[in-house]
Design a protein around this motif. Structure first.
Motif, PDB file in Angstrom:
ATOM      1  N   VAL A 114      20.005  17.600  -5.434  1.00  0.00           N
ATOM      2  CA  VAL A 114      21.585  17.277  -5.278  1.00  0.00           C
ATOM      3  C   VAL A 114      21.509  16.145  -4.192  1.00  0.00           C
ATOM      4  O   VAL A 114      21.020  16.603  -2.970  1.00  0.00           O
ATOM      5  CB  VAL A 114      22.423  18.368  -4.921  1.00  0.00           C
ATOM      6  N   GLY A 115      22.120  15.159  -4.272  1.00  0.00           N
ATOM      7  CA  GLY A 115      22.035  14.021  -3.328  1.00  0.00           C
ATOM      8  C   GLY A 115      21.226  12.964  -3.847  1.00  0.00           C
ATOM      9  O   GLY A 115      19.887  12.914  -3.205  1.00  0.00           O
ATOM     10  N   VAL A 116      21.784  12.103  -4.415  1.00  0.00           N
ATOM     11  CA  VAL A 116      20.938  10.894  -5.023  1.00  0.00           C
ATOM     12  C   VAL A 116      21.060   9.572  -4.227  1.00  0.00           C
ATOM     13  O   VAL A 116      21.311   8.363  -4.575  1.00  0.00           O
ATOM     14  CB  VAL A 116      21.039  10.495  -6.473  1.00  0.00           C
ATOM     15  N   GLY A 117      21.018   9.686  -2.828  1.00  0.00           N
ATOM     16  CA  GLY A 117      20.754   8.588  -1.786  1.00  0.00           C
ATOM     17  C   GLY A 117      19.605   7.978  -1.875  1.00  0.00           C
ATOM     18  O   GLY A 117      18.638   8.176  -2.674  1.00  0.00           O
ATOM     19  N   SER A 118      19.135   7.514  -0.602  1.00  0.00           N
ATOM     20  CA  SER A 118      17.840   6.569  -0.620  1.00  0.00           C
ATOM     21  C   SER A 118      16.587   7.987  -0.429  1.00  0.00           C
ATOM     22  O   SER A 118      15.689   7.644  -1.528  1.00  0.00           O
ATOM     23  CB  SER A 118      17.688   6.088   0.866  1.00  0.00           C
ATOM     24  N   LEU A 119      16.876   9.007   0.169  1.00  0.00           N
ATOM     25  CA  LEU A 119      15.946   9.951   0.185  1.00  0.00           C
ATOM     26  C   LEU A 119      15.946  10.559  -1.139  1.00  0.00           C
ATOM     27  O   LEU A 119      14.848  10.896  -1.773  1.00  0.00           O
ATOM     28  CB  LEU A 119      16.192  11.057   1.258  1.00  0.00           C
ATOM     29  N   PHE A 140      22.129  15.238  -9.330  1.00  0.00           N
ATOM     30  CA  PHE A 140      23.555  15.241  -9.195  1.00  0.00           C
ATOM     31  C   PHE A 140      24.097  14.694  -7.829  1.00  0.00           C
ATOM     32  O   PHE A 140      23.324  14.864  -6.953  1.00  0.00           O
ATOM     33  CB  PHE A 140      23.885  16.879  -9.061  1.00  0.00           C
ATOM     34  N   ASP A 141      25.250  14.222  -7.959  1.00  0.00           N
ATOM     35  CA  ASP A 141      25.719  13.530  -6.639  1.00  0.00           C
ATOM     36  C   ASP A 141      27.417  13.294  -6.852  1.00  0.00           C
ATOM     37  O   ASP A 141      27.941  13.715  -7.993  1.00  0.00           O
ATOM     38  CB  ASP A 141      25.282  12.187  -6.570  1.00  0.00           C
ATOM     39  N   ASP A 160      30.088  18.529  -9.660  1.00  0.00           N
ATOM     40  CA  ASP A 160      31.121  19.375 -10.179  1.00  0.00           C
ATOM     41  C   ASP A 160      30.395  20.024 -11.279  1.00  0.00           C
ATOM     42  O   ASP A 160      30.857  21.294 -11.639  1.00  0.00           O
ATOM     43  CB  ASP A 160      32.494  18.666 -10.500  1.00  0.00           C
ATOM     44  N   ASP A 161      29.560  19.552 -11.979  1.00  0.00           N
ATOM     45  CA  ASP A 161      28.897  20.207 -13.117  1.00  0.00           C
ATOM     46  C   ASP A 161      27.479  20.724 -12.642  1.00  0.00           C
ATOM     47  O   ASP A 161      26.882  21.180 -13.426  1.00  0.00           O
ATOM     48  CB  ASP A 161      28.336  19.046 -14.039  1.00  0.00           C
TER      49      ASP A 161
END
Length: 289
Positions: A114-119, A140-141, A160-161
């Motif tokens: 969860v959290g599809v930023g750079s990292l 997920f993001d 949300d999913d």
């Protein structure tokens, strides 16, 4: 202490390096967290030996490659039962298989991130997970510009999913790579989805139920430890003092203790925190296995 399960069946029988003769498989044992971390290191080193075509390795060779003493290595491996033969060494593939089984890697794990930023993208693309029994199953993001995009073979789904998605994907491990303020809410959703192992890159304490295991990787802490170690060894940060040069013969100040850079884990119990009202918190800070 961490509870590991020794291998069963054929792999559970063998001769110990301390003597000949097979012995019964030992019962499930509690293993110190530091030993668990070193087992993971031994597994990585054994993988390198296997890739190089090495079939048998001595305890001295394996210990040197792992950066530990041979006595400590033999003590760590004793938690798995008999493994080697005196004067011969360890069968690389067999020992690799036994450590994988003890760490639960033989069953495989499905991971949701969860959290599809750079990292997050870097973690999602890392090929080493799959080789070590971890399959990246879902991303997920909450950012509308990110949801629906593709990272490798996976399409990013809306957070949300997450609960339905994690359950549907059979996730056994959740990775939290979100901003700090969103980390607890994401952690709560993972727990509701039945995920019992969570790895968090958010540098904040997260509350989880007692049955959930959580590990925290705080990159700033890791760099602070590196900073301390460089200072302890008499090095001067270049950015801070570009024109300063250490005097010849400078030594580490007396009385400064050595700090282990092995992984550590701790448990704390707190009152209710956040909307979920979780009562127990367990966090570990991983510092370079």
């Amino acid at each position: 202490m961490t509870q590991l399960h020794p291998p069963q069946g054929e792999d559970a029988r063998g001769t110990a390096e301390s003597g000949e003769g097979a012995t019964p498989t030992p019962p499930v044992r509690d293993i110190p967290q530091a030993t668990v971390t070193r087992l993971a290191t031994y597994l990585r080193v054994l993988g390198a030996f296997a890739e190089a075509g090495t079939l048998i390795v001595s305890s001295e060779e394996l210990a040197a490659a792992a950066g530990v003493g041979s006595a400590k290595l033999r003590k760590d491996l004793s938690f798995l039962g008999p493994n080697g033969v005196r004067g011969v060494g360890y069968d690389v593939l067999r020992l690799q298989s036994r450590i994988e089984a003890a760490l639960g890697l033989d069953r495989g794990h499905r991971v949701v991130l969860v959290g599809v930023g750079s990292l997050g993208r870097a973690l999602a693309r890392y090929p080493g997970f799959d080789r070590r029994g971890f399959t990246m199953a879902g991303l997920f993001d909450s950012d509308p510009d990110v949801v629906g995009t593709r990272v490798g073979d996976l399409v990013v789904r809306h957070v949300d999913d997450l609960e339905n998605g994690a359950h549907e994907l059979g996730a056994t491990i959740g990775v939290v790579a979100t901003p700090d303020e969103a980390a607890q809410q994401v952690c709560d959703r993972l727990v509701l989805a039945g995920v019992r192992s969570i790895l968090s890159f958010a540098p904040v304490e997260l509350d989880v139920p007692d049955h959930v295991e959580i590990r925290r990787v705080d990159l700033s802490v890791e760099m602070q430890v590196l900073s301390f170690n460089s200072t302890r060894n008499g090095e001067t940060p270049r950015a801070a003092t570009a024109d300063v040069r250490p005097a010849a013969g400078d030594v580490r100040p007396a009385g400064i203790p050595r700090v282990s850079t092995r992984s550590s884990a701790r448990r704390t119990t707190t009152g209710k925190a956040g909307p979920m009202g979780s009562a127990a918190t367990r966090n570990g800070s991983v510092i370079a296995p």
